[in-house]
Design a protein around this motif. Structure first.
Motif, PDB file in Angstrom:
ATOM      1  N   GLN A  13       0.840  -1.196   0.000  1.00  0.00           N
ATOM      2  CA  GLN A  13       0.000   0.000   0.000  1.00  0.00           C
ATOM      3  C   GLN A  13       0.874   1.244   0.000  1.00  0.00           C
ATOM      4  OE1 GLN A  13      -2.036   1.077   3.735  1.00  0.00           O
ATOM      5  NE2 GLN A  13      -1.196  -0.804   4.559  1.00  0.00           N
ATOM      6  N   ALA A  14       0.358   2.290  -0.579  1.00  0.00           N
ATOM      7  CA  ALA A  14       1.138   3.502  -0.814  1.00  0.00           C
ATOM      8  C   ALA A  14       1.693   4.082   0.473  1.00  0.00           C
ATOM      9  CB  ALA A  14       0.260   4.537  -1.506  1.00  0.00           C
ATOM     10  N   THR A  15       2.904   4.611   0.383  1.00  0.00           N
ATOM     11  CA  THR A  15       3.495   5.287   1.523  1.00  0.00           C
ATOM     12  C   THR A  15       2.681   6.543   1.831  1.00  0.00           C
ATOM     13  OG1 THR A  15       4.956   6.509   0.056  1.00  0.00           O
ATOM     14  CG2 THR A  15       5.798   4.465   0.982  1.00  0.00           C
ATOM     15  N   GLY A  16       2.746   6.952   3.080  1.00  0.00           N
ATOM     16  CA  GLY A  16       1.987   8.121   3.487  1.00  0.00           C
ATOM     17  C   GLY A  16       0.605   7.791   3.995  1.00  0.00           C
ATOM     18  N   ILE A  17       0.206   6.526   3.907  1.00  0.00           N
ATOM     19  CA  ILE A  17      -1.081   6.083   4.425  1.00  0.00           C
ATOM     20  C   ILE A  17      -0.846   5.363   5.741  1.00  0.00           C
ATOM     21  CG2 ILE A  17      -3.101   4.634   4.012  1.00  0.00           C
ATOM     22  CD1 ILE A  17      -2.968   7.000   2.165  1.00  0.00           C
ATOM     23  N   ASP A  18      -1.561   5.745   6.759  1.00  0.00           N
ATOM     24  CA  ASP A  18      -1.458   5.063   8.049  1.00  0.00           C
ATOM     25  C   ASP A  18      -1.775   3.580   7.843  1.00  0.00           C
ATOM     26  OD1 ASP A  18      -2.321   3.931  10.619  1.00  0.00           O
ATOM     27  OD2 ASP A  18      -2.225   5.988  11.361  1.00  0.00           O
ATOM     28  N   PRO A  19      -0.945   2.677   8.378  1.00  0.00           N
ATOM     29  CA  PRO A  19      -1.204   1.243   8.195  1.00  0.00           C
ATOM     30  C   PRO A  19      -2.587   0.815   8.661  1.00  0.00           C
ATOM     31  CG  PRO A  19       1.003   1.589   9.061  1.00  0.00           C
ATOM     32  CD  PRO A  19       0.333   2.916   9.071  1.00  0.00           C
ATOM     33  N   VAL A  20      -3.065   1.417   9.748  1.00  0.00           N
ATOM     34  CA  VAL A  20      -4.409   1.082  10.222  1.00  0.00           C
ATOM     35  C   VAL A  20      -5.458   1.477   9.188  1.00  0.00           C
ATOM     36  CG1 VAL A  20      -6.158   1.546  11.991  1.00  0.00           C
ATOM     37  CG2 VAL A  20      -3.761   1.219  12.648  1.00  0.00           C
ATOM     38  N   ASP A  21      -5.261   2.634   8.548  1.00  0.00           N
ATOM     39  CA  ASP A  21      -6.192   3.053   7.497  1.00  0.00           C
ATOM     40  C   ASP A  21      -6.222   2.024   6.379  1.00  0.00           C
ATOM     41  OD1 ASP A  21      -6.551   5.320   8.988  1.00  0.00           O
ATOM     42  OD2 ASP A  21      -5.544   6.673   7.593  1.00  0.00           O
ATOM     43  N   GLY A  22      -5.044   1.552   5.988  1.00  0.00           N
ATOM     44  CA  GLY A  22      -4.987   0.549   4.931  1.00  0.00           C
ATOM     45  C   GLY A  22      -5.729  -0.718   5.303  1.00  0.00           C
ATOM     46  N   GLU A  23      -5.577  -1.147   6.542  1.00  0.00           N
ATOM     47  CA  GLU A  23      -6.278  -2.347   7.003  1.00  0.00           C
ATOM     48  C   GLU A  23      -7.789  -2.140   6.982  1.00  0.00           C
ATOM     49  OE1 GLU A  23      -4.656  -3.099  10.825  1.00  0.00           O
ATOM     50  OE2 GLU A  23      -2.649  -3.541  10.076  1.00  0.00           O
ATOM     51  N   LEU A  24      -8.229  -0.980   7.451  1.00  0.00           N
ATOM     52  CA  LEU A  24      -9.664  -0.698   7.459  1.00  0.00           C
ATOM     53  C   LEU A  24     -10.240  -0.684   6.053  1.00  0.00           C
ATOM     54  CD1 LEU A  24      -9.724   2.126  10.165  1.00  0.00           C
ATOM     55  CD2 LEU A  24     -10.794  -0.128  10.373  1.00  0.00           C
ATOM     56  N   LEU A  25      -9.498  -0.098   5.121  1.00  0.00           N
ATOM     57  CA  LEU A  25      -9.994  -0.011   3.751  1.00  0.00           C
ATOM     58  C   LEU A  25     -10.004  -1.370   3.066  1.00  0.00           C
ATOM     59  CD1 LEU A  25      -8.305   3.323   2.621  1.00  0.00           C
ATOM     60  CD2 LEU A  25     -10.635   2.960   3.474  1.00  0.00           C
ATOM     61  N   LEU A  30     -13.212  -6.068   1.191  1.00  0.00           N
ATOM     62  CA  LEU A  30     -13.478  -7.499   1.236  1.00  0.00           C
ATOM     63  C   LEU A  30     -14.782  -7.844   1.949  1.00  0.00           C
ATOM     64  CD1 LEU A  30      -9.884  -8.730   2.081  1.00  0.00           C
ATOM     65  CD2 LEU A  30     -11.187  -9.383   0.050  1.00  0.00           C
ATOM     66  N   GLY A  31     -15.351  -6.858   2.659  1.00  0.00           N
ATOM     67  CA  GLY A  31     -16.538  -7.151   3.455  1.00  0.00           C
ATOM     68  C   GLY A  31     -16.205  -7.988   4.664  1.00  0.00           C
ATOM     69  N   PHE A  53     -10.421  -1.768  -3.271  1.00  0.00           N
ATOM     70  CA  PHE A  53      -9.417  -1.352  -2.300  1.00  0.00           C
ATOM     71  C   PHE A  53      -8.514  -0.267  -2.880  1.00  0.00           C
ATOM     72  CE2 PHE A  53      -4.972  -2.194  -0.784  1.00  0.00           C
ATOM     73  CZ  PHE A  53      -5.102  -1.599   0.461  1.00  0.00           C
ATOM     74  N   GLU A  54      -8.059  -0.465  -4.103  1.00  0.00           N
ATOM     75  CA  GLU A  54      -7.159   0.519  -4.709  1.00  0.00           C
ATOM     76  C   GLU A  54      -7.866   1.853  -4.947  1.00  0.00           C
ATOM     77  OE1 GLU A  54      -5.719  -1.631  -8.079  1.00  0.00           O
ATOM     78  OE2 GLU A  54      -4.145  -2.634  -6.912  1.00  0.00           O
TER      79      GLU A  54
END
Length: 283
Positions: A13-25, A30-31, A53-54
């Protein structure tokens, strides 16, 4: 589009995104829940879910708040629907709920008003903890009220919602406690053009040159809608405590104080209504 796994997508996942945000998205795409991601790191992500997701990730990179991307935000013990028509409920506002509950004895049919309710966060948290209270919530935004009503219906909580500015919809009614998280940012504050604030409703954020216009109106009129001994609680900015206390005292409130949040910053000022102000209607 090649097959991807949960762990693989989270790694790239792109840099600059909080890892937690990436997990939530990714969980949203995926539901699934975040805990499911941890339990199934090598699970394949179908192409449609990866595309979603992207797309969500790109919107987050552009600064769009995760709460708006998901359409929900946790507050108190509740999960609330939110939209760009509503302010995103923040953990700091839970202090306002705590202070209100301390002044609302359980098991009594007290009357409470929440001004500028937005998603209904404060009113619904109070309704959850004080089910015997009669709670009225106001907002000038019909779109926000629609979100708040859906939250109340989904959660099975009793709140009466009314359309209008601040105390205007309260007519001649009086309450035991009035609470509000009004807009309090200065209208030319550069933070309004940064981060999540860019996407939130401006009318719920800024209020005049010093940020206190809405608070002035509420303090000015609250005594006309409080029983003797009733409380007014206002959330405000970290540097506004002294000014809000002056407004409360000048309007005839006693026991005026400012409470700090968990980071030690002034967050909520409050006062108790007295009848000893000339020109005020008796309770």
């Amino acid at each position: 589009m090649s097959e991807a796994t949960v762990a693989g997508l989270l790694r790239i996942q792109a840099t600059g995104i909080d890892p937690v945000d990436g997990e939530l998205l990714l969980a949203e795409a995926l539901g699934r829940s975040r805990s499911w991601l941890y339990a199934h790191p090598e699970a394949a992500v179908p192409a449609p879910a990866r595309a979603r997701f992207e797309a969500l990730l790109a919107r987050r990179q552009a600064g769009e708040p995760v709460a708006y991307l998901l359409g929900r935000q946790g507050f108190w013990s509740l999960e609330l629907e939110v939209s760009p028509a509503t302010l995103i409920p923040r953990p700091e506002t839970e202090l306002l709920v705590e202070l209100a509950l301390a002044r609302l004895p359980a098991g009594q049919p007290l009357r409470v008003a929440d001004l500028g309710t937005g998603s209904g966060a404060i009113a619904l948290a109070l309704a959850r903890e004080r089910p015997q209270a009669r709670i009225v919530a106001t907002d000038a935004s019909l779109e926000a009220l629609a979100v708040a009503r859906r939250n109340a219906e989904r959660l099975g909580l009793r709140v009466e919602f009314r359309d209008g500015d601040w105390l205007v919809p309260l007519a001649q009614e009086r309450f035991d406690l009035i609470a509000s998280n009004p807009p309090y940012i200065e209208q030319d504050d550069p933070h309004l053009a940064q981060g999540d604030l860019r996407f939130e409703p401006p009318a719920a954020l800024a209020s005049g040159a010093d940020g206190l216009d809405a608070i002035r109106v509420i303090v000015r009129d609250a005594g006309l809608h409080l029983h003797a001994g009733g409380w007014l609680l206002l959330e405000h900015g970290w540097n506004q405590g002294p000014a809000v206390r002056v407004l409360l005292e000048a309007a005839g409130f006693s026991e005026v104080a400012t409470e700090r949040d968990l980071e030690g910053r002034d967050r909520v000022s409050l006062g108790r209504w007295s009848q000893k102000v000339p020109g005020r209607a008796p309770a």
